[in-house]
Design an enzyme around this catalytic site. Structure first.
Site, PDB file in Angstrom:
ATOM      1  N   HIS A 153       0.955  -1.120   0.049  1.00 52.04           N
ATOM      2  CA  HIS A 153       0.098   0.063  -0.073  1.00 52.04           C
ATOM      3  C   HIS A 153       1.008   1.177   0.092  1.00 52.04           C
ATOM      4  CE1 HIS A 153      -3.534   2.352   0.680  1.00 52.04           C
ATOM      5  NE2 HIS A 153      -2.819   3.186   1.254  1.00 52.04           N
TER       6      HIS A 153
ATOM      7  N   ASP B 170     -15.432   1.369   6.343  1.00 51.92           N
ATOM      8  CA  ASP B 170     -14.332   2.385   5.767  1.00 51.92           C
ATOM      9  C   ASP B 170     -14.772   3.171   4.770  1.00 51.92           C
ATOM     10  OD1 ASP B 170     -11.423   3.572   5.463  1.00 51.92           O
ATOM     11  OD2 ASP B 170     -11.650   2.460   3.781  1.00 51.92           O
TER      12      ASP B 170
ATOM     13  N   ARG C 146     -14.882  11.612   6.039  1.00 52.85           N
ATOM     14  CA  ARG C 146     -13.715  12.376   6.460  1.00 52.85           C
ATOM     15  C   ARG C 146     -13.095  13.285   5.463  1.00 52.85           C
ATOM     16  NH1 ARG C 146      -9.934   7.975   7.022  1.00 52.85           N
ATOM     17  NH2 ARG C 146      -8.430   9.410   7.212  1.00 52.85           N
TER      18      ARG C 146
ATOM     19  N   SER D   5      -8.035   3.096   8.643  1.00 55.45           N
ATOM     20  CA  SER D   5      -8.671   3.210   7.285  1.00 55.45           C
ATOM     21  C   SER D   5      -7.919   2.182   6.341  1.00 55.45           C
ATOM     22  CB  SER D   5      -8.858   4.436   6.753  1.00 55.45           C
ATOM     23  OG  SER D   5      -9.027   4.478   5.426  1.00 55.45           O
TER      24      SER D   5
ATOM     25  N   LYS E  17      -8.961  -2.289   5.454  1.00 54.73           N
ATOM     26  CA  LYS E  17      -8.786  -2.986   4.039  1.00 54.73           C
ATOM     27  C   LYS E  17      -7.904  -3.887   3.958  1.00 54.73           C
ATOM     28  CE  LYS E  17      -8.931   1.130   2.545  1.00 54.73           C
ATOM     29  NZ  LYS E  17      -9.113   2.817   2.273  1.00 54.73           N
TER      30      LYS E  17
HETATM   31  N1  URA Z   1      -6.202   6.297   2.063  1.00 50.15           N
HETATM   32  C1  URA Z   1      -7.012   5.193   2.653  1.00 50.15           C
HETATM   33  O1  URA Z   1      -7.355   4.276   2.381  1.00 50.15           O
HETATM   34  N2  URA Z   1      -7.425   5.955   3.954  1.00 50.15           N
HETATM   35  C2  URA Z   1      -7.098   7.096   4.387  1.00 50.15           C
HETATM   36  O2  URA Z   1      -7.327   7.412   5.500  1.00 50.15           O
HETATM   37  C3  URA Z   1      -6.176   7.957   3.729  1.00 50.15           C
HETATM   38  C4  URA Z   1      -5.530   7.265   2.623  1.00 50.15           C
END
Ligand code: URA
Length: 446
Positions: free
Chosen positions: A82, A161, A168, A183, A187
């Site tokens: 990620h 999320d 957000r 967040s 995932k």
């Molecule tokens: N990417 C995400 O998946 N969540 C966040 O809060 C910020 C960047």
């Protein structure tokens, strides 16, 4: 549950109980808590932070709001990467097929562009016909067949999320380390991974510009991963200039194909190989860093990585021929060369200015419904520290029309600063694991 009391409690700096977080997230996901109350609570978290227990409870509740990928009985190790996002960051497009062709399964789950940063899903969708909205079942079957799928967050994965993130995004509560960590990790942990590598960006074009905050974000995510049986490693990488040369969706797919063909720009390949080495080590398919790097380089030199990318494109509805002939990607209506306005040294190439210019050219979204133009963007061939002569070509602008070219020219004149001296900061500064923070060669040299 009396939500106003919970909001007041958090606002006044007191932690909520794990069972309160669990109930709150479940009720919000089910539509029983209104957005205005959740927004107020998120703002309280933004200012007050979360204790480790609260962060764990929030993350677990977000994972529990949906399903998990189920690879029970699957033979290959499962590893993902990620990135916290940047400008010109097309690493996922190269990395997933490279690592998959080294015998590691990669269920690469990515996001869309956010603010000035581009998103992997939008880049992939520049490929005509490419579907990123695979179901969980399709994803599993493709990973089992090809070793790799490149998808968006399915409706089944961490739906809490999805709702919280959208909220957000419009309530000024994105840049919170605990909220970002929960967040991202909710995932990733729902993918049932054997390992996770994080590319945490730092510098003016990153969401966490200060290195100390980037390191804190990495350590928070690593803590969540390790505590849930997912070994997690992070690299801190520079986003004070765009990564690679291409910025914009089609242009970045083209550059990813160059990278997979062995002709990618040096900085892009350095970050991609460094992350790939960590992925192979976590997967246990290489004994040491030298062997891991050798296997990744061989996946490119042999053509296997490019071939895996073509197979992924075909499996997800796109035309695999674009890897041999990228002219099949959407092309810009107007292209113009940008020349250095003076002789000197490149002092800066501001990534945020470039990212915002792509947005203005039509290549990004201002609202979630916006259609994006994948063909627009920039190819910038200079980096901070490079010497240039007046009139020398240093970039190209890709736009819809002459008005876009004018806009792009103005953006480049602000983003690419030419002065009397300039210096390239180190590309990869820290490696962080559950054991601690390792400074890499060159870190702190800026
Ligand atoms: N990417 C995400 O998946 N969540 C966040 O809060 C910020 C960047």
């Amino acid at each position: 549950m009396v939500i106003p009391s919970l909001i007041q409690h958090k606002r006044d700096g007191h932690p909520l109980k794990p069972e309160e977080w669990a109930r709150l997230v479940a009720d919000y996901t089910a539509g029983r808590v209104p957005d205005y109350q959740m927004s107020a609570l998120l703002m309280a978290v933004f200012f007050r932070g979360l204790t480790p227990e609260e962060l764990a409870a929030l993350t677990d509740a977000m994972i529990a709001s949906g399903d998990r990928l189920d690879f029970d009985g699957f033979q290959l190790p499962l590893v993902d990467k990620h990135s916290t996002g940047g400008v010109g960051d097309k690493v996922s497009l190269l990395l997933a097929p490279m690592v998959a062709s080294c015998g590691v399964a990669v269920p690469m789950m990515s996001g869309r562009g956010l603010g000035h940063t581009g998103g992997t899903l939008d880049k992939l969708e520049a490929i005509p016909g490419f579907r990123t909205n695979l179901s969980l079942r399709e994803t599993q079957s493709q990973v089992e067949r090809i070793g790799c799928a490149m998808i968006g967050q399915t409706p089944e994965i961490a739906p809490a999320d999805k709702r919280l993130y959208a909220l957000r995004d419009v309530t000024g509560t994105v840049e919170s380390i605990p909220l970002i960590s929960a967040s991202i990790m909710s995932k990733k942990l729902a993918e049932g991974l054997d390992g996770l590598v994080l590319d945490v960006k730092t510098g003016s074009g990153a969401f966490m510009p200060e290195p100390e905050r980037a390191i804190e974000l990495a350590r928070t995510m690593i803590g969540l991963g390790e505590a849930r049986g997912c070994p997690t490693v992070a690299l801190i990488t520079a986003m004070d200039r765009p990564l690679g040369r291409a910025c914009g969706h089609t242009l970045e797919v083209e550059e990813a194909i160059e990278g997979l063909s062995g002709t990618g720009p040096e900085d892009l390949m350095e970050v991609t190989y460094a992350l790939g080495v960590e992925m192979l080590l976590l997967a246990g398919v290489a004994r040491d860093r030298a062997e891991a790097l050798g296997r990744l380089q061989d996946s490119v030199a042999s053509g296997r990585a490019l071939d895996t990318f073509a197979r992924v494109i075909e499996a997800q509805g796109g035309n695999p021929e674009i890897v041999r002939d990228p002219a099949g990607l959407p092309q810009a209506g107007a292209v113009e060369v940008y020349r250095a306005p003076r002789t000197g040294s490149v002092a800066a190439v501001h990534p945020r200015r470039i990212g915002l210019a792509i947005l203005e050219l039509g290549g990004g979204r201002r609202t979630i419904e916006d259609e994006i133009d994948p063909a627009v963007g920039f190819v910038i061939t200079v980096k901070p520290g490079d010497r240039v002569r007046e009139g020398e070509p240093i970039a190209s602008i890709f736009a819809r029309d002459g008005q876009g070219i004018a806009l792009g020219t103005r953006a480049l004149s602000e983003a690419v600063v030419i002065g009397d001296a300039g210096q390239l900061t180190p590309l990869i500064t820290h490696r962080i694991t559950g054991q601690g923070v390792e400074m890499l060669a060159g870190a702190g040299a800026d």
